[in-house]
Design a protein around this motif. Structure first.
Motif, PDB file in Angstrom:
ATOM      1  N   ARG A 353       0.698  -0.836   0.032  1.00  0.00           N
ATOM      2  CA  ARG A 353      -0.145  -0.128   0.080  1.00  0.00           C
ATOM      3  C   ARG A 353       1.389   1.461   0.114  1.00  0.00           C
ATOM      4  NH1 ARG A 353      -2.530   2.505   4.488  1.00  0.00           N
ATOM      5  NH2 ARG A 353      -1.990   0.779   5.481  1.00  0.00           N
ATOM      6  N   ILE A 354       0.339   1.924  -1.107  1.00  0.00           N
ATOM      7  CA  ILE A 354       2.026   3.022  -0.988  1.00  0.00           C
ATOM      8  C   ILE A 354       0.783   4.511  -1.510  1.00  0.00           C
ATOM      9  CG2 ILE A 354       3.186   4.223  -2.941  1.00  0.00           C
ATOM     10  CD1 ILE A 354       3.677   1.273  -3.640  1.00  0.00           C
ATOM     11  N   ILE A 355       1.055   5.376  -0.244  1.00  0.00           N
ATOM     12  CA  ILE A 355       0.421   6.960  -0.089  1.00  0.00           C
ATOM     13  C   ILE A 355       1.593   7.959  -0.817  1.00  0.00           C
ATOM     14  CG2 ILE A 355      -0.234   8.094   1.622  1.00  0.00           C
ATOM     15  CD1 ILE A 355      -0.978   5.872   3.612  1.00  0.00           C
ATOM     16  N   CYS A 356       1.116   8.231  -1.493  1.00  0.00           N
ATOM     17  CA  CYS A 356       2.254   9.811  -2.304  1.00  0.00           C
ATOM     18  C   CYS A 356       0.925  10.936  -3.002  1.00  0.00           C
ATOM     19  CB  CYS A 356       2.129   9.262  -3.347  1.00  0.00           C
ATOM     20  SG  CYS A 356       1.730   8.623  -4.798  1.00  0.00           S
ATOM     21  N   VAL A 357       1.573  12.049  -2.974  1.00  0.00           N
ATOM     22  CA  VAL A 357       1.029  12.846  -3.145  1.00  0.00           C
ATOM     23  C   VAL A 357       0.346  12.433  -4.912  1.00  0.00           C
ATOM     24  CG1 VAL A 357       0.766  14.556  -4.772  1.00  0.00           C
ATOM     25  CG2 VAL A 357       2.330  15.019  -3.090  1.00  0.00           C
ATOM     26  N   ASP A 358      -1.299  12.675  -5.071  1.00  0.00           N
ATOM     27  CA  ASP A 358      -2.249  12.500  -6.923  1.00  0.00           C
ATOM     28  C   ASP A 358      -1.639  13.254  -7.813  1.00  0.00           C
ATOM     29  OD1 ASP A 358      -3.049  11.189  -8.135  1.00  0.00           O
ATOM     30  OD2 ASP A 358      -4.323  12.985  -8.178  1.00  0.00           O
ATOM     31  N   ARG A 359      -0.204  13.149  -8.612  1.00  0.00           N
ATOM     32  CA  ARG A 359      -0.102  13.700  -9.870  1.00  0.00           C
ATOM     33  C   ARG A 359      -0.088  12.891 -10.905  1.00  0.00           C
ATOM     34  NH1 ARG A 359       5.922  15.760  -8.399  1.00  0.00           N
ATOM     35  NH2 ARG A 359       4.449  17.234  -7.082  1.00  0.00           N
ATOM     36  N   PRO A 360      -0.076  13.143 -12.324  1.00  0.00           N
ATOM     37  CA  PRO A 360       0.364  12.447 -13.840  1.00  0.00           C
ATOM     38  C   PRO A 360       1.079  11.718 -13.752  1.00  0.00           C
ATOM     39  CG  PRO A 360      -0.976  15.088 -13.988  1.00  0.00           C
ATOM     40  CD  PRO A 360      -0.232  14.845 -12.757  1.00  0.00           C
ATOM     41  N   GLY A 361       1.053  10.737 -14.131  1.00  0.00           N
ATOM     42  CA  GLY A 361       2.370   9.376 -14.291  1.00  0.00           C
ATOM     43  C   GLY A 361       2.128   8.602 -12.941  1.00  0.00           C
ATOM     44  N   VAL A 362       1.502   8.694 -11.477  1.00  0.00           N
ATOM     45  CA  VAL A 362       2.331   8.475 -10.674  1.00  0.00           C
ATOM     46  C   VAL A 362       2.258   6.450 -11.161  1.00  0.00           C
ATOM     47  CG1 VAL A 362       1.671   7.345  -8.175  1.00  0.00           C
ATOM     48  CG2 VAL A 362       2.202   9.945  -8.589  1.00  0.00           C
ATOM     49  N   ILE A 363       0.848   5.891 -11.461  1.00  0.00           N
ATOM     50  CA  ILE A 363       0.578   4.805 -11.636  1.00  0.00           C
ATOM     51  C   ILE A 363       2.705   4.191 -13.082  1.00  0.00           C
ATOM     52  CG2 ILE A 363      -0.293   3.180 -12.382  1.00  0.00           C
ATOM     53  CD1 ILE A 363      -2.898   3.958 -10.705  1.00  0.00           C
ATOM     54  N   GLY A 364       2.239   5.118 -13.513  1.00  0.00           N
ATOM     55  CA  GLY A 364       3.399   4.265 -14.577  1.00  0.00           C
ATOM     56  C   GLY A 364       4.261   4.378 -14.648  1.00  0.00           C
ATOM     57  N   ASN A 365       5.138   5.352 -13.589  1.00  0.00           N
ATOM     58  CA  ASN A 365       6.659   5.490 -12.717  1.00  0.00           C
ATOM     59  C   ASN A 365       6.964   4.169 -11.748  1.00  0.00           C
ATOM     60  OD1 ASN A 365       8.153   8.508 -12.939  1.00  0.00           O
ATOM     61  ND2 ASN A 365       5.777   8.206 -13.698  1.00  0.00           N
ATOM     62  N   LEU A 366       5.410   4.150 -11.244  1.00  0.00           N
ATOM     63  CA  LEU A 366       5.469   2.753 -10.094  1.00  0.00           C
ATOM     64  C   LEU A 366       5.762   1.596 -11.301  1.00  0.00           C
ATOM     65  CD1 LEU A 366       2.604   4.060  -7.630  1.00  0.00           C
ATOM     66  CD2 LEU A 366       5.152   3.408  -7.015  1.00  0.00           C
ATOM     67  N   GLY A 367       4.786   1.561 -11.557  1.00  0.00           N
ATOM     68  CA  GLY A 367       5.411   0.301 -12.523  1.00  0.00           C
ATOM     69  C   GLY A 367       6.166   0.254 -13.228  1.00  0.00           C
ATOM     70  N   THR A 368       6.954   1.719 -14.256  1.00  0.00           N
ATOM     71  CA  THR A 368       8.295   1.122 -14.559  1.00  0.00           C
ATOM     72  C   THR A 368       9.660   0.746 -13.377  1.00  0.00           C
ATOM     73  OG1 THR A 368       7.544   2.383 -16.067  1.00  0.00           O
ATOM     74  CG2 THR A 368      10.058   2.406 -15.926  1.00  0.00           C
ATOM     75  N   CYS A 369       9.502   1.582 -12.433  1.00  0.00           N
ATOM     76  CA  CYS A 369      10.271   0.456 -11.344  1.00  0.00           C
ATOM     77  C   CYS A 369      10.208  -0.394 -10.665  1.00  0.00           C
ATOM     78  CB  CYS A 369      10.288   1.859  -9.959  1.00  0.00           C
ATOM     79  SG  CYS A 369      10.940   1.386  -9.498  1.00  0.00           S
ATOM     80  N   PHE A 370       9.371  -0.619 -10.064  1.00  0.00           N
ATOM     81  CA  PHE A 370       8.798  -1.871 -10.737  1.00  0.00           C
ATOM     82  C   PHE A 370       9.575  -3.453 -11.939  1.00  0.00           C
ATOM     83  CE2 PHE A 370       5.625  -0.897  -7.321  1.00  0.00           C
ATOM     84  CZ  PHE A 370       6.057  -1.655  -6.020  1.00  0.00           C
ATOM     85  N   GLY A 371       8.944  -2.694 -12.712  1.00  0.00           N
ATOM     86  CA  GLY A 371       9.791  -3.499 -14.309  1.00  0.00           C
ATOM     87  C   GLY A 371      11.357  -3.459 -14.673  1.00  0.00           C
ATOM     88  N   LYS A 372      11.762  -2.494 -14.041  1.00  0.00           N
ATOM     89  CA  LYS A 372      12.927  -2.521 -13.525  1.00  0.00           C
ATOM     90  C   LYS A 372      13.700  -3.618 -12.999  1.00  0.00           C
ATOM     91  CE  LYS A 372      17.031   1.279 -12.203  1.00  0.00           C
ATOM     92  NZ  LYS A 372      16.699   1.799 -11.814  1.00  0.00           N
TER      93      LYS A 372
END
Length: 433
Positions: A353-372
């Motif tokens: 469970r991740i809490i952060c400021v809501d802004r465009p690209g959050v989910i995409g960046n999370l997905g990229t980090c996990f994929g890396k």
């Protein structure tokens, strides 16, 4: 040939009292119980009021005198704790006495020492009551299931934590509130650490894993996490995603080796363990060629645990009356030392469970980090949004723990993600278990 088996009972608490009550009223029970007599009972205070009555001279505070009494054939150890329980058990074995114990702490730490001493002395050590209360699981592992190659053991083996998690899920209450209720009801001790921090379950899975996989499991090598970090929010989100959160004790062997661990786990709702609620316990064993078999029932309590104690005692009584030597199918053998797979090498699924400021690209960046880091995601969902703060829940496919932890460590460094918190990280039951 033994005419009547004389018992020395150490401890007259809840389980000891229930054990004495069974032995004093053998009517409509197995007739072997008629050949068992309580000779001595060791207590700490002779003046304390008792639910059961004994002839004069049976109660004593001299526990060493009981284990050294040449007229006593079996010692039932129910005082708990590490010492003097361990020393009394070893002393009794040295005097040629059989042992029945419910002491999971002593057996998980000193089992091999005790089994070796029993082998040398030619006596039995029976431990059915040490795991699962009244649920028969030790003897099935030793006998009925021993022709199988055991692949995994998954257990809900601590009733206190199962009660707490069940109440949290049903009422939406937080951990601290339900813990207080569990203490008031007598399900949790004043110091609940052994239960809620997973140590009790770790003792039990150490015992089961040693028997099932025929390797001596070192308790200190067992990865152990409790339920203090599980929140009502996590349970709510888990239910929305199709899971129940349970404290699981897991022992499994795969291509990497033997893994033994205790931690909160997201269990799919259609899994047999997902429906085990309240103070009940359940142990799911999988082996070849049997497949899966589950043992379910009350995992604690005076009556349940005493049932297992007296069952062990009855088996000893039956065997010593019919044979002069130790039955190899009934004794617990010594096991070679085993080495567990490090927790970093574990392959499992995760919930975060991740809490952060809501802004465009959050989910995409999370997905990229996990994929890396080679973390494959089953789902990544924004569950909640409030005052510009997003709450994102991630569930992975099977992944190596080390890779997942590296990805989590990198997430706070991402420029696109601000004011991040990761309040919950829980394991999810593997897809092939």
């Amino acid at each position: 040939m033994v005419e009547a088996l004389k018992i020395g009972l150490l401890g007259l608490g809840t389980v000891g009292t229930a054990t004495a009550e069974i032995l004093q009223s053998p009517e409509r029970r197995n007739p072997v119980l008629n050949d068992i007599t309580i000779a001595k009972v060791g207590v700490s205070n002779l003046e304390k009021p008792r639910q059961v009555q004994f002839p004069e001279g049976v109660l004593t505070t001299d526990l060493e005198g009981i284990v050294n009494d040449p007229n006593i054939d079996v010692i039932i150890e129910l005082i708990g704790g590490l010492e003097p329980a361990r020393s009394l058990i070893l002393q009794a074995i040295a005097k040629g006495k059989h042992i029945v114990t419910a002491n999971k702490a002593v057996i998980s730490r000193y089992g091999e020492e005790i089994y070796h001493a029993a082998e040398q002395a030619g006596v039995y050590v029976f431990i059915e009551a040490a795991v699962g209360g009244g649920i028969p699981v030790i003897r099935p592992l030793q006998q009925a299931l021993s022709v199988n190659r055991i692949q995994s053991i998954l257990g809900i083996i601590n009733g206190t934590t199962n009660f707490i998690l069940t109440k949290m899920g049903a009422e939406g209450s937080d951990f601290a509130e339900v813990l207080t209720e569990a203490q008031e009801l007598g399900y949790a001790e004043a110091d609940p650490s052994a239960d809620v921090d997973g140590y009790d379950a770790a003792d039990k899975i150490t015992i089961l894993a040693t028997l099932a996989f025929e390797e001596q499991v070192n308790l200190e090598d067992v990865s152990c996490e409790g339920i203090r970090q599980v929140s009502a929010v996590d349970i709510k989100y888990a239910k929305q995603l199709g899971f129940e959160i349970k404290l699981l004790a897991i022992a499994q062997r795969d291509e990497t080796g033997l893994q033994v661990r205790v931690h909160p786990t997201l269990v799919p709702k259609d899994h047999p363990l997902a429906s085990i609620d309240g103070v009940n316990n359940a142990i799911l064993v999988e082996g070849d060629p049997l497949g899966q078999v589950m043992f379910y029932g009350p995992g604690a309590g005076g009556g349940a645990t005493a049932s297992a104690v007296v069952s062990d005692l009855m088996n000893i009584a039956a065997m010593v009356k019919t044979t002069a030597s130790v039955n190899p199918l009934m004794k617990i053998p010594q096991h070679p030392a085993g080495q567990l797979v490090p927790i970093q090498e574990l392959v499992t699924r995760f919930y975060a469970r991740i809490i952060c400021v809501d802004r465009p690209g959050v989910i995409g960046n999370l997905g990229t980090c996990f994929g890396k880091h080679n973390v494959s995601l089953e789902s990544i969902v924004q569950i909640d949004f409030n005052h510009g703060i997003a709450e994102v829940v991630v569930v992975t496919h099977n992944v190596k723990e080390e890779n997942f932890r590296k990805a989590l460590a990198e997430i706070p460094q991402l420029e696109a993600i601000d004011q991040i918190q990761i309040p919950s990280v829980l394991r999810v039951l593997r897809e092939n278990l």
